[in-house]
Design a protein around this motif. Structure first.
Motif, PDB file in Angstrom:
ATOM      1  N   MET A   1       0.836  -1.197   0.000  1.00 20.87           N
ATOM      2  CA  MET A   1       0.000   0.000   0.000  1.00 20.87           C
ATOM      3  C   MET A   1       0.875   1.252   0.000  1.00 20.87           C
ATOM      4  SD  MET A   1      -2.771   1.125   2.826  1.00 20.87           S
ATOM      5  CE  MET A   1      -2.734  -0.555   3.480  1.00 20.87           C
ATOM      6  N   ASP A   2       0.480   2.172  -0.805  1.00 16.60           N
ATOM      7  CA  ASP A   2       1.227   3.439  -0.810  1.00 16.60           C
ATOM      8  C   ASP A   2       0.677   4.326   0.283  1.00 16.60           C
ATOM      9  OD1 ASP A   2       2.586   5.695  -1.219  1.00 16.60           O
ATOM     10  OD2 ASP A   2       1.731   6.169  -3.179  1.00 16.60           O
ATOM     11  N   ARG A   3       1.560   4.763   1.156  1.00 20.81           N
ATOM     12  CA  ARG A   3       1.079   5.536   2.278  1.00 20.81           C
ATOM     13  C   ARG A   3       1.404   7.032   2.178  1.00 20.81           C
ATOM     14  NH1 ARG A   3      -0.101   1.484   6.280  1.00 20.81           N
ATOM     15  NH2 ARG A   3       0.564  -0.458   5.370  1.00 20.81           N
ATOM     16  N   THR A   4       1.818   7.442   0.982  1.00 22.43           N
ATOM     17  CA  THR A   4       2.065   8.872   0.840  1.00 22.43           C
ATOM     18  C   THR A   4       0.750   9.621   0.982  1.00 22.43           C
ATOM     19  OG1 THR A   4       3.717   8.263  -0.794  1.00 22.43           O
ATOM     20  CG2 THR A   4       3.157  10.599  -0.613  1.00 22.43           C
ATOM     21  N   ALA A   5       0.789  10.676   1.756  1.00 24.80           N
ATOM     22  CA  ALA A   5      -0.438  11.445   1.953  1.00 24.80           C
ATOM     23  C   ALA A   5      -0.889  12.011   0.609  1.00 24.80           C
ATOM     24  CB  ALA A   5      -0.193  12.576   2.938  1.00 24.80           C
ATOM     25  N   ARG A   6      -2.143  11.844   0.339  1.00 24.16           N
ATOM     26  CA  ARG A   6      -2.664  12.252  -0.955  1.00 24.16           C
ATOM     27  C   ARG A   6      -3.512  13.521  -0.848  1.00 24.16           C
ATOM     28  NH1 ARG A   6      -1.658   8.133  -4.336  1.00 24.16           N
ATOM     29  NH2 ARG A   6      -1.922   6.325  -3.024  1.00 24.16           N
ATOM     30  N   GLU A  41      -1.507  11.173  21.803  1.00 25.82           N
ATOM     31  CA  GLU A  41      -0.760  12.437  21.808  1.00 25.82           C
ATOM     32  C   GLU A  41      -1.076  13.244  20.546  1.00 25.82           C
ATOM     33  OE1 GLU A  41       1.682  13.465  24.128  1.00 25.82           O
ATOM     34  OE2 GLU A  41       2.185  15.279  22.989  1.00 25.82           O
ATOM     35  N   ALA A  42      -1.250  12.536  19.441  1.00 20.83           N
ATOM     36  CA  ALA A  42      -1.516  13.228  18.175  1.00 20.83           C
ATOM     37  C   ALA A  42      -2.982  13.609  18.041  1.00 20.83           C
ATOM     38  CB  ALA A  42      -1.097  12.349  17.003  1.00 20.83           C
ATOM     39  N   GLY A  43      -3.801  13.035  18.878  1.00 26.35           N
ATOM     40  CA  GLY A  43      -5.220  13.339  18.805  1.00 26.35           C
ATOM     41  C   GLY A  43      -5.939  12.686  17.637  1.00 26.35           C
ATOM     42  N   VAL A  44      -5.455  11.529  17.229  1.00 31.45           N
ATOM     43  CA  VAL A  44      -6.144  10.812  16.146  1.00 31.45           C
ATOM     44  C   VAL A  44      -6.484   9.404  16.623  1.00 31.45           C
ATOM     45  CG1 VAL A  44      -4.868  12.107  14.408  1.00 31.45           C
ATOM     46  CG2 VAL A  44      -4.060   9.851  15.100  1.00 31.45           C
ATOM     47  N   ALA A  45      -7.271   8.716  15.834  1.00 33.02           N
ATOM     48  CA  ALA A  45      -7.665   7.372  16.241  1.00 33.02           C
ATOM     49  C   ALA A  45      -6.541   6.379  15.982  1.00 33.02           C
ATOM     50  CB  ALA A  45      -8.908   6.933  15.502  1.00 33.02           C
ATOM     51  N   LEU A  46      -6.581   5.300  16.738  1.00 32.69           N
ATOM     52  CA  LEU A  46      -5.536   4.289  16.633  1.00 32.69           C
ATOM     53  C   LEU A  46      -5.330   3.804  15.213  1.00 32.69           C
ATOM     54  CD1 LEU A  46      -3.600   2.164  17.734  1.00 32.69           C
ATOM     55  CD2 LEU A  46      -5.558   0.812  18.442  1.00 32.69           C
ATOM     56  N   GLY A  47      -6.422   3.457  14.561  1.00 33.42           N
ATOM     57  CA  GLY A  47      -6.325   2.892  13.218  1.00 33.42           C
ATOM     58  C   GLY A  47      -5.685   3.836  12.216  1.00 33.42           C
ATOM     59  N   THR A  48      -5.866   5.114  12.473  1.00 34.02           N
ATOM     60  CA  THR A  48      -5.328   6.117  11.562  1.00 34.02           C
ATOM     61  C   THR A  48      -3.816   5.988  11.385  1.00 34.02           C
ATOM     62  OG1 THR A  48      -7.081   7.594  12.263  1.00 34.02           O
ATOM     63  CG2 THR A  48      -5.229   8.592  11.123  1.00 34.02           C
ATOM     64  N   PHE A  49      -3.183   5.562  12.464  1.00 33.94           N
ATOM     65  CA  PHE A  49      -1.727   5.412  12.403  1.00 33.94           C
ATOM     66  C   PHE A  49      -1.306   4.592  11.189  1.00 33.94           C
ATOM     67  CE2 PHE A  49       2.133   3.047  13.232  1.00 33.94           C
ATOM     68  CZ  PHE A  49       2.998   4.019  13.699  1.00 33.94           C
ATOM     69  N   TYR A  50      -2.025   3.507  10.983  1.00 33.93           N
ATOM     70  CA  TYR A  50      -1.615   2.573   9.924  1.00 33.93           C
ATOM     71  C   TYR A  50      -1.999   3.023   8.525  1.00 33.93           C
ATOM     72  CZ  TYR A  50      -0.088  -0.394  13.692  1.00 33.93           C
ATOM     73  OH  TYR A  50       0.569  -0.886  14.788  1.00 33.93           O
ATOM     74  N   THR A  51      -2.706   4.117   8.453  1.00 31.07           N
ATOM     75  CA  THR A  51      -2.929   4.721   7.134  1.00 31.07           C
ATOM     76  C   THR A  51      -1.679   5.466   6.692  1.00 31.07           C
ATOM     77  OG1 THR A  51      -4.859   5.540   8.359  1.00 31.07           O
ATOM     78  CG2 THR A  51      -4.915   5.734   5.972  1.00 31.07           C
ATOM     79  N   HIS A  52      -0.851   5.818   7.668  1.00 33.50           N
ATOM     80  CA  HIS A  52       0.294   6.665   7.339  1.00 33.50           C
ATOM     81  C   HIS A  52       1.643   5.990   7.511  1.00 33.50           C
ATOM     82  CE1 HIS A  52      -2.138  10.207   6.688  1.00 33.50           C
ATOM     83  NE2 HIS A  52      -2.852   9.851   7.737  1.00 33.50           N
ATOM     84  N   PHE A  53       1.691   4.985   8.349  1.00 33.73           N
ATOM     85  CA  PHE A  53       2.976   4.318   8.564  1.00 33.73           C
ATOM     86  C   PHE A  53       2.788   2.806   8.560  1.00 33.73           C
ATOM     87  CE2 PHE A  53       3.197   8.489  10.496  1.00 33.73           C
ATOM     88  CZ  PHE A  53       4.369   8.994   9.946  1.00 33.73           C
ATOM     89  N   GLU A  54       3.822   2.140   8.110  1.00 35.49           N
ATOM     90  CA  GLU A  54       3.730   0.683   8.041  1.00 35.49           C
ATOM     91  C   GLU A  54       3.681   0.049   9.430  1.00 35.49           C
ATOM     92  OE1 GLU A  54       6.854  -1.137   5.757  1.00 35.49           O
ATOM     93  OE2 GLU A  54       5.982  -0.258   3.937  1.00 35.49           O
ATOM     94  N   GLY A  55       4.331   0.694  10.353  1.00 40.97           N
ATOM     95  CA  GLY A  55       4.361   0.119  11.693  1.00 40.97           C
ATOM     96  C   GLY A  55       5.227   0.967  12.589  1.00 40.97           C
ATOM     97  N   LYS A  56       5.468   0.470  13.767  1.00 43.92           N
ATOM     98  CA  LYS A  56       6.190   1.234  14.773  1.00 43.92           C
ATOM     99  C   LYS A  56       7.613   1.539  14.313  1.00 43.92           C
ATOM    100  CE  LYS A  56       7.178   0.998  19.745  1.00 43.92           C
ATOM    101  NZ  LYS A  56       7.085   0.137  20.935  1.00 43.92           N
ATOM    102  N   LYS A  57       8.248   0.523  13.740  1.00 43.67           N
ATOM    103  CA  LYS A  57       9.631   0.729  13.337  1.00 43.67           C
ATOM    104  C   LYS A  57       9.737   1.791  12.245  1.00 43.67           C
ATOM    105  CE  LYS A  57      13.855  -1.670  12.039  1.00 43.67           C
ATOM    106  NZ  LYS A  57      14.032  -0.921  10.775  1.00 43.67           N
TER     107      LYS A  57
END
Lengths: 211, 211, 211, 211
Positions: A1-6, A41-57
DNA sequence: GATGAATGAGTGTTCATTCAT
DNA sequence: GATGAATGAACACTCATTCAT
């Protein structure tokens, strides 16, 4: 999946996550930093994280590389146009300590990175050393400093700066390095690099140069 | 509960656990090191761990402090009885790199310890620096080195050694530091401390000494 | 973290967990009840539990308080609108035994709660006693029962009901209390509260009333 | 293995363990009571426990049964030789509350025992009720109390005493039950058992007697 | 893009019990 | 009889990640 912000919204969310991640990593370290903490801390939902990053690393690597570039830039910016080598040293280290005070994250994170992400850890150090070593190299060729091995000297002096920063900026949780310490370090560096010195043999050539 | 081993068998088990822990911590770091891994490596049952240690952090602290004392001892041993300060430096650092090659654990662990156990991390650095700084101090008072701030110099040079060791011993997974790098570092240190130098102002007194 | 279900699906899962927990607690008690057992009974994954409850104690408290409210409601429902005090007693206790037969959990759980969650245990008893005592109080002021201390009497008669329920509903694992026992208990209660009696001094006032 | 103490030393150790166990069970309940805690409290080594008891449940049962016998004894002792039934009631309950104040263990433990050791729990209650019920039975046959079902009444009044004791001795952590409460309870009991009463039908025979 | 409920492998730790001394 | 080291099954809880909405 391409996670570049569109979309602009996406870019904004991604930026919020990066800022939050820097903060959280700096405060509790990599392992104690959970994705939940970062998204809260960012004020977004948990799932949102994975729209932007592959994972923690991935976000860790991004944060580290980002900070790494920024220190490097701050340091070279500071010493650019400074003719005298020793002055350039002073300016570079001052910028480094200032950055450390403002972004403890880099420090704290990088010292954890050994097991988390050795590649970016090395990239960070290599980045900084490269710039530093080539500065030393050209200063040496111009006779502004004595004939030290630029790569070894760069690592050594970066190490000096690192521990001094750890001891007097991070441990003291200070806004800036105490002047006396700064001058003390400069004194050591000046001695290490000073163009004329009776100490040491003068290799006078490149034999045995590292790397 | 008192966890001091009360029987030879207990002492033996405890020692096995410490050795195993050093190994595991060095290989995978604190967070990836599980008690299961440690007890498996030690060849004892999981529960046995808790007969000897309060928990993961306690064995970590014990391992770190143990290693810390051992490097310190190795370094001071090596430089004891060496009259010339520069020779003492050479011997001390050589011992340090040798220890690093043999016990990568200390290195890897200590850089993680910031968030795991800040107290022991500081104790470790303080331990080493104290010995180093007092050596510099007396050398300075005897005029063997120039008038640097001993505490700042000790931190700076320890930092130099740390990064050099990281770069050429750990990253290269080497048995020993390459001679050329070692000499390069010695050259820098010699310059930094050399008794006669045209570089730098000569403070000639203790004003503004750190700590 | 806020654990309020935010979606219908979440609410459904939470309800499944509560039902399962009541069942498991009633069957094996608090300590033998593991989260795994509860989630298996509920048909959800282990981790899901922690999306809805803070931990084992929290779900325990929730189950207890929930049951507590429900018995209280069943009892007051049953006696509401019954004019005669003795009839109200009969109806209330009947409802109590019926609830006990249907929800052995409350019984079994509450007797464990002393060490698990003293607060909710007390809240439960206080809840029930409060309602009971105020019923007695007003009956007394209307002269329907004799001049007993309503609070002491409420505790005493609740205790009577509790052991009778334990003995003839729980221990017998019965669907309902045997009629003869029920009538026997009613006989005792009738005697204890009966408006005219030659037994006992007649305090006739509130002196020395408890609480 | 036969675990009967064979030597005076053994008997002493066993006694120390029993005392310690009562204390520990009373303080933290069955599940939180570990064998380690008990042996520490008793001042003996962990392994020693298993020379005297088969396991945790066995010592629990022993402690419960022991306490059970002791309350029963205290209660019957107190009412022995008291001719008047109501006086006998007063004396028996007084002894019960005094025992409760001195040995909270029994109370706390017995309410846990449902899942730990149902057999001894039932034995305890049966023990007490048996004595009580036969006392009531003979008082009834002598016409000292009215014609209640002695077994049901015994359970009911024991329940009354239990909750009153829980509320005003255990919860208040009191040395003794407040006089007003005691008298309030006696008042209730007197009413329940009083020989002449206008309340209730007079069964006048044994039809429908429980058990 | 954003949401948050659901998942389940993995962790540190406890503790009743055994057994060699 | 007494000791205490050793055992390992069991538990409560965490968290990176997935996915239906």
């Amino acid at each position: 999946m391409d996670r570049t912000a569109r979309t602009p919204r996406g870019a904004r969310t991604r930026a919020k996550l990066l800022t939050a991640a820097e903060e959280v990593f700096a405060t509790v370290g990599y392992h104690e930093a959970s994705i939940v903490k970062i998204t809260e801390e960012a004020g977004v939902a948990l799932g949102t994280f994975y729209t932007h990053f592959e994972g923690k690393k991935e976000i860790f690597d991004t944060v580290v590389l980002d900070l790494s570039q920024r220190v490097r830039h701050a340091m070279s910016e500071a010493s650019t146009g400074v003719d005298d080598r020793l002055e350039a040293e002073r300016a570079g280290f001052r910028a480094f300590f200032a950055f450390t005070a403002q972004h403890p994250a880099l420090y704290r994170i990088i010292r954890q990175a050994e097991f988390v992400s050795p590649e970016v850890m090395r990239r960070h150090y290599d980045n900084i050393v490269d710039g530093y070593a080539s500065g030393l190299e050209s200063a040496r060729s111009r006779g502004e400093i004595r004939d030290v091995d630029p790569v070894v000297a760069a690592w050594a002096l970066m190490g000096a700066g690192e521990l001094i920063g750890m001891r007097w900026v991070l441990w003291e949780d200070a806004d800036a390095i105490p002047e006396a310490v700064y001058e003390g370090l400069m004194d050591v560096i000046r001695g290490a690099l000073a163009p004329t010195t009776t100490a040491g043999t003068d290799p006078g050539n490149d034999e045995g140069r590292v790397r």
